[in-house]
Write a protein that holds these residues in place. Structure first.
Motif, short mmCIF file in Angstrom:
data_model
loop_
_atom_site.label_atom_id
_atom_site.label_comp_id
_atom_site.label_asym_id
_atom_site.label_seq_id
_atom_site.Cartn_x
_atom_site.Cartn_y
_atom_site.Cartn_z
N GLN A 8 0.82 -1.21 0.00
CA GLN A 8 0.00 0.00 0.00
C GLN A 8 0.85 1.26 0.00
O GLN A 8 0.49 2.26 -0.62
CB GLN A 8 -0.92 -0.02 1.22
N LYS A 12 4.67 4.04 -6.34
CA LYS A 12 4.22 3.37 -7.56
C LYS A 12 5.00 3.80 -8.80
O LYS A 12 4.83 3.22 -9.87
CB LYS A 12 2.72 3.63 -7.78
N LYS A 77 1.53 0.38 -12.32
CA LYS A 77 1.46 1.71 -11.74
C LYS A 77 0.01 2.15 -11.60
O LYS A 77 -0.89 1.60 -12.21
CB LYS A 77 2.23 2.70 -12.61
N ASN A 78 -0.21 3.18 -10.77
CA ASN A 78 -1.54 3.77 -10.63
C ASN A 78 -1.74 4.79 -11.74
O ASN A 78 -1.47 5.98 -11.56
CB ASN A 78 -1.70 4.42 -9.25
N TYR A 79 -2.16 4.32 -12.89
CA TYR A 79 -2.28 5.20 -14.05
C TYR A 79 -3.43 6.19 -13.88
O TYR A 79 -4.43 5.90 -13.22
CB TYR A 79 -2.49 4.38 -15.32
N LYS A 80 -3.27 7.33 -14.50
CA LYS A 80 -4.30 8.36 -14.48
C LYS A 80 -4.23 9.16 -15.76
O LYS A 80 -3.21 9.17 -16.45
CB LYS A 80 -4.11 9.28 -13.26
N ASP A 101 -11.41 2.11 -15.65
CA ASP A 101 -10.95 2.35 -14.27
C ASP A 101 -9.73 3.27 -14.23
O ASP A 101 -8.82 3.09 -13.41
CB ASP A 101 -10.62 1.03 -13.56
N SER A 142 3.31 7.67 -14.74
CA SER A 142 2.03 6.96 -14.83
C SER A 142 0.89 7.90 -15.29
O SER A 142 -0.27 7.54 -15.20
CB SER A 142 1.68 6.34 -13.48
N LYS A 227 -0.27 1.52 -22.37
CA LYS A 227 -0.27 1.00 -21.01
C LYS A 227 0.16 -0.46 -20.96
O LYS A 227 0.89 -0.87 -20.06
CB LYS A 227 -1.67 1.17 -20.40
N SER A 235 -2.06 -6.88 -10.06
CA SER A 235 -3.22 -6.03 -9.77
C SER A 235 -3.59 -6.06 -8.29
O SER A 235 -4.67 -6.49 -7.92
CB SER A 235 -4.41 -6.46 -10.63
N ASP A 237 -4.88 -3.92 -6.58
CA ASP A 237 -5.52 -2.62 -6.70
C ASP A 237 -6.13 -2.20 -5.37
O ASP A 237 -6.12 -2.93 -4.38
CB ASP A 237 -6.58 -2.62 -7.82
N ALA A 238 -6.67 -0.99 -5.35
CA ALA A 238 -7.20 -0.42 -4.11
C ALA A 238 -8.34 -1.26 -3.55
O ALA A 238 -8.46 -1.42 -2.33
CB ALA A 238 -7.69 1.02 -4.37
#
Length: 341
Positions: A8, A12, A77-80, A101, A142, A227, A235, A237-238
């Motif tokens: 957590q 990343k 990575k936490n892509y955005k 997502d 990312s 990506k 994964s 993920d959150a």
């Protein structure tokens, strides 16, 4: 700090990988590496050097090393996505990013347009000039930047600001003539041609897109393509981490199912995860259908026995008779999750 808390709090943007022993005496033991440094080791008695020597092929995969199976995960990575502009193409792109997502930030100086971006699901809105808004966005490896403003001047301004930041992708809408003109002006300002050549412009995959929705599809497809080329397919993920560490499910016995190998046309990629709770409910998916049902049942058995299991599901023989779209063979590692105070 336990294993999941360590994940957590990982940076990343760094090269992070997780090693899990799947067979033998030390089944279930784990190591976390970040930029080559050990951040977590579940068992100090294990000499991991024999595994580390095999980490040359930088992809998520299962390897057999000295007779034991080891799962090596390169963390995604936490892509955005940052969209400059809130017109018709931007609105359609927001909708597609939400289906993928991908958190979306939208920049535009027109309140009526940013309000529409909120309506279709934008996660963050910055309603001010492009220049000042981009000053508030640091950029990193990312971040996907999408430039779809209302005019040549704003496109160039955004591109010039973005090129000073780190990014995973920069795409700009415009005709070839318009793009050449912008590139020429930026090159005259001292921006290296090599950097300009890395811009995806005209933006999107070449699928003959004409309408705003079609252009948005081409942009989303290009983001997916880029990506997928970036290493890292695990994964954690959150949603998965919250199920383990959050208060809602903390006291419920549970097990984590991870696809560790795949052959043929199995529905989900290696690294995909699904959480199974002791009441039979699941969080996430490894593809649905009878395979997911089988893995769910085996996970419930692992919860009951508190045992680690490496299991194989063969879909090649049942594909036609069960009406399944996908075939292939997968191996999944099932591990009970300890209770954390």
């Amino acid at each position: 700090m336990n294993f999941y808390e360590s994940i957590q709090y990982l940076d990343k943007n760094k090269d992070n990988r997780i090693l899990t022993i799947l067979t033998g005496k030390y089944k279930g033991e784990k190591l976390i590496l970040s930029e080559g440094k050990v951040l977590y080791n579940s068992n100090d008695k294990i000499h991991w050097e024999y595994v580390l020597d095999a980490l040359l092929d930088q992809k998520t995969q299962m390897l057999t090393i000295q007779g034991e199976k080891i799962f090596i995960e390169y963390l995604g990575k936490n892509y955005k996505v940052v969209i400059c502009g809130a017109g018709h193409v931007a609105l359609s792109t927001i909708s597609l990013c939400k289906l993928l997502d991908l958190p979306v930030t939208v920049i535009d100086d027109r309140l009526s347009f940013t309000n529409k971006a909120i309506e279709v699901g934008a996660d963050n809105i910055i309603c001010e000039s492009f220049e000042s808004a981009l000053d508030k966005i640091p950029g990193d490896k990312s971040t996907f930047f999408v430039i779809v403003t209302r005019g040549h001047r704003f496109d160039q301004l955004c591109l010039e600001k973005i090129l000073k930041k780190e990014s995973a992708y920069v795409g700009m809408m415009g005709s070839k003539v318009r793009v050449r003109r912008i590139f020429k002006e930026l090159e005259e300002k001292g921006i290296a041609r090599e950097k300009l050549d890395q811009i995806y412009s005209p933006i999107g995959l070449k699928i003959g897109a004409e309408t705003p929705a079609e252009i948005a599809v081409s942009i989303a497809a290009q983001i997916i393509e880029i990506k997928q080329k970036i290493k890292g397919s695990s994964s954690y993920d959150a949603e998965i981490l919250n199920a383990i560490l959050g208060d809602k499910y903390r006291k419920i016995p549970k097990a984590l199912v991870t696809i560790v190998s795949r052959k043929g046309s199995a529905p989900r990629k290696v690294g995909t995860k699904m959480m199974v709770l002791s009441d039979g409910s699941i969080i996430g998916t490894v593809g649905g259908g009878c395979v997911e049902a089988n893995l769910r049942q085996k996970a419930l058995e692992c919860i009951s026995k508190q045992s680690f299991e490496l299991v194989q599901e063969d879909m090649t023989g049942t594909q036609e008779e069960e009406g399944m779209v996908c075939g292939g063979i997968i191996e999944a590692f099932i591990e009970p999750i300890p209770f954390f105070e």
